[in-house]
Write an enzyme that holds these catalytic residues in place. Sequence first.
Site, PDB file in Angstrom:
ATOM      1  CD  GLU A  32      26.074  43.818 -26.868  1.00 41.44           C
ATOM      2  OE1 GLU A  32      25.090  43.555 -26.161  1.00 41.44           O
ATOM      3  OE2 GLU A  32      26.918  44.670 -26.568  1.00 41.44           O
ATOM      4  CG  HIS A  73      28.060  56.445 -25.432  1.00 37.65           C
ATOM      5  ND1 HIS A  73      28.847  55.371 -25.109  1.00 37.65           N
ATOM      6  CD2 HIS A  73      26.968  56.349 -24.657  1.00 37.65           C
ATOM      7  CE1 HIS A  73      28.251  54.642 -24.181  1.00 37.65           C
ATOM      8  NE2 HIS A  73      27.125  55.210 -23.896  1.00 37.65           N
ATOM      9  CD  GLU A  86      27.525  44.143 -18.785  1.00 39.00           C
ATOM     10  OE1 GLU A  86      27.618  42.940 -18.466  1.00 39.00           O
ATOM     11  OE2 GLU A  86      27.740  45.071 -18.003  1.00 39.00           O
ATOM     12  CG  ASP A  89      27.471  49.578 -22.802  1.00 37.07           C
ATOM     13  OD1 ASP A  89      28.070  48.573 -23.232  1.00 37.07           O
ATOM     14  OD2 ASP A  89      26.249  49.594 -22.600  1.00 37.07           O
ATOM     15  CE1 TYR A 103      23.908  50.822 -26.558  1.00 39.45           C
ATOM     16  CE2 TYR A 103      25.110  52.011 -24.855  1.00 39.45           C
ATOM     17  CZ  TYR A 103      24.552  50.837 -25.334  1.00 39.45           C
ATOM     18  OH  TYR A 103      24.640  49.695 -24.590  1.00 39.45           O
ATOM     19  CG  ASP A 113      25.227  47.405 -27.331  1.00 36.23           C
ATOM     20  OD1 ASP A 113      25.136  47.404 -28.569  1.00 36.23           O
ATOM     21  OD2 ASP A 113      24.307  47.034 -26.584  1.00 36.23           O
ATOM     22  NE  ARG A 151      20.832  49.084 -21.683  1.00 38.04           N
ATOM     23  CZ  ARG A 151      20.543  48.335 -22.744  1.00 38.04           C
ATOM     24  NH1 ARG A 151      21.330  48.374 -23.808  1.00 38.04           N
ATOM     25  NH2 ARG A 151      19.479  47.549 -22.761  1.00 38.04           N
TER      26      ARG A 151
END
Length: 702
Positions: free
Chosen positions: A8, A351, A85, A83, A305, A81, A307
């Site tokens: 990303e 995660h 998203e 997640d 990570y 990423d 988030r």
Amino acid sequence: MSKLVIVESPAKAKNIKGYLGKGYDVVASMGHVRDLPAARLSVDIENNFEPKYAIIKGKENFVSDLKKKADKAEYVYLATDPDREGEAISWHLANILDLKLTDKNRVTFNEITKSGVQKGMASPRAIDIDLVNAQQARRILDRLIGYKLSPFVSQKIRRGLSAGRVQSVALRLVVDREEEIRAFVPEEYWSIDAKFTNPPERKVFSATLVEDPEGNKLKLGKKNIDNKEMSDRILAELEGAEYTVKSVKKGSRKKSPTPPFITSTLQQEASRRLSFQARRTMKAAQELYEGVDVQGMGTMGLITYMRTDSLRISEEARAAGNDYIRKTYGEKYLPAKPRYFRTSGNAQDGHEAIRPSMPSLTPESVKASLTSDQYKIYKLVWERFIASLMESCQQETMKIEIEANGYLFNATGYTVKFDGFTALYEEKTDDAEKTAAEAPLPPMKEGDVLRLRSILGNQHFTQPPARYTEASLIKALEENGVGRPSTYVTITTTILSKEYVVREGKQFVPTELGEAVTKLLKDKLPNIVNVKYTSKMEDDLDKIDSGNTDYIEMIRLYYNDFEAPLEKAKAEMQGVKIKLTEEETDVVCDKCGRNMVVKVGRFGKFLACPGYPECKNTKPLIHKTKAKCPECGGDIIEKKTRKGTSFFGCSNYPKCNFMTWDFPSDEACPKCGKSLFRRKGNVLYCPDKEGCGFTKPAPRKK
């Protein structure tokens, strides 16, 4: 032919390329490449809510180049990423590049280190369509609700407003708290506080009256001693009394460390400890995750990570952290049994918690390689993680009961028997009342007669609930199950940018506009601002992840719940306009003499004559400071860049070209009389070009 890896961010692409070496081409998508176009609804309600995605404007050339690279590549890995998203971005990329959704081309990196990247590349999998659908359901519902609700709110109150599935609930929390504060009626109460010594000890300690001769408990904060007359009566009855130790109770207690950070707790602690806004915290955390150039070690990601709402940590990381504790503090600082923290029921366990990717790298060892913000956030993450693995703090407690003329006083204190994790880190709290009564007490035994040093009646008033800060609002959203780690920053940023709330210090205060929006939604669409309803919606949307819930049916259920009340509200409020109080200025209309008022139009705020439609005069809204231009003496006014960043310039532009990014102060230079400006480093300086050169430290902002 090389293998193509799509991530990303450019920073992450550079670092991952360094770990993968030759044979790999790593490119960054810069976030989403395809989304619902903003100019239209882009959701076919009649056809099972089919989304109408399109390439994001400005990314057409990038997509074209990416397709060429993918056609030439031996294999394409989607490494966005880890997640929902990120999963959705990978799915969009797969569709754009005509990749098979069954191919094992999806890789994730919980940490951007050599081992983390190698581990991710060694375990490719197919795109998780359930995760994609969970993201799609949220995106489509947010579009349906926002796209249909925002025009309704704008028509009824003011052009350019927005409302949404989560932001409107956050705003309601702030507004409801303000209403509680307004409705609060403070009540007077008194406490009787004494100070003693126990001769021959000289140490002074404090005690508070807790029980009267009839055995009635007097708890601080409760309305027991109502007024000064009652307080004076008790003090008179204690005049000349002997204060004797009635009992001494000793005990012990254990204080355990807090868990490693998740997104919300990192944002809260950075706000309390560093006064960082959530956006600033996440920017630094993102940079630490994506990778920095560490002296002597090369480029690497320093944290996992950022988030996440999971408290899980890997056994590998636990072992590395334990090894550091053992070498630095000794074996006794490790608990006999490993400590495991339980993740909340609605958390996503995809995660780990936020932790240092290499626990052996102390904050001081990497400080020279980091920016100030990166260092502060890394220090927080590292200390919190290491402390969470350490032994508890052991405290010896002491509670003293003191009797005088039938009245009973209490004194409490503790001493630290073993510091444990507190040798490294302790969490800060939002509680403004610090209990000074917890100081260590001098040695005492039953029957000791104490020497009274002072005794006073102290007046207090019950306090209203505190306004939300960004940290406490995020905490409330998390506790109520509203929003998710990736959305907290967007939520708070939106309600501020729309001027629904303003900051006063750290506190969020709702504006008249914010209160009007909340009242309208509470009256006409109560579910939209109902905390429990929104929390249930979040839980239901989370169930899509598991594959046990049809995401189309979930969208249909909540859309039908929303559409009917909205249509009813439109019918009931046809022709109705909610009028806000207009902000009057001291700028006089040069056509009719009235004081002009602030209006909001398509391009922001402007000045308008309140005599409309008879007088249609308008002017730009200029924020004038008290400073004067050092070059021509004109007024210094605040201006905005296209991106909304403030700078300051002369009102006589273009005749005078003076401009500065530094903030004008109210002070004048004592040497030449010109206005002083504040620059980085909290320094006031004189901008006089003739070489005045005056500087001085700026007073701290309150």
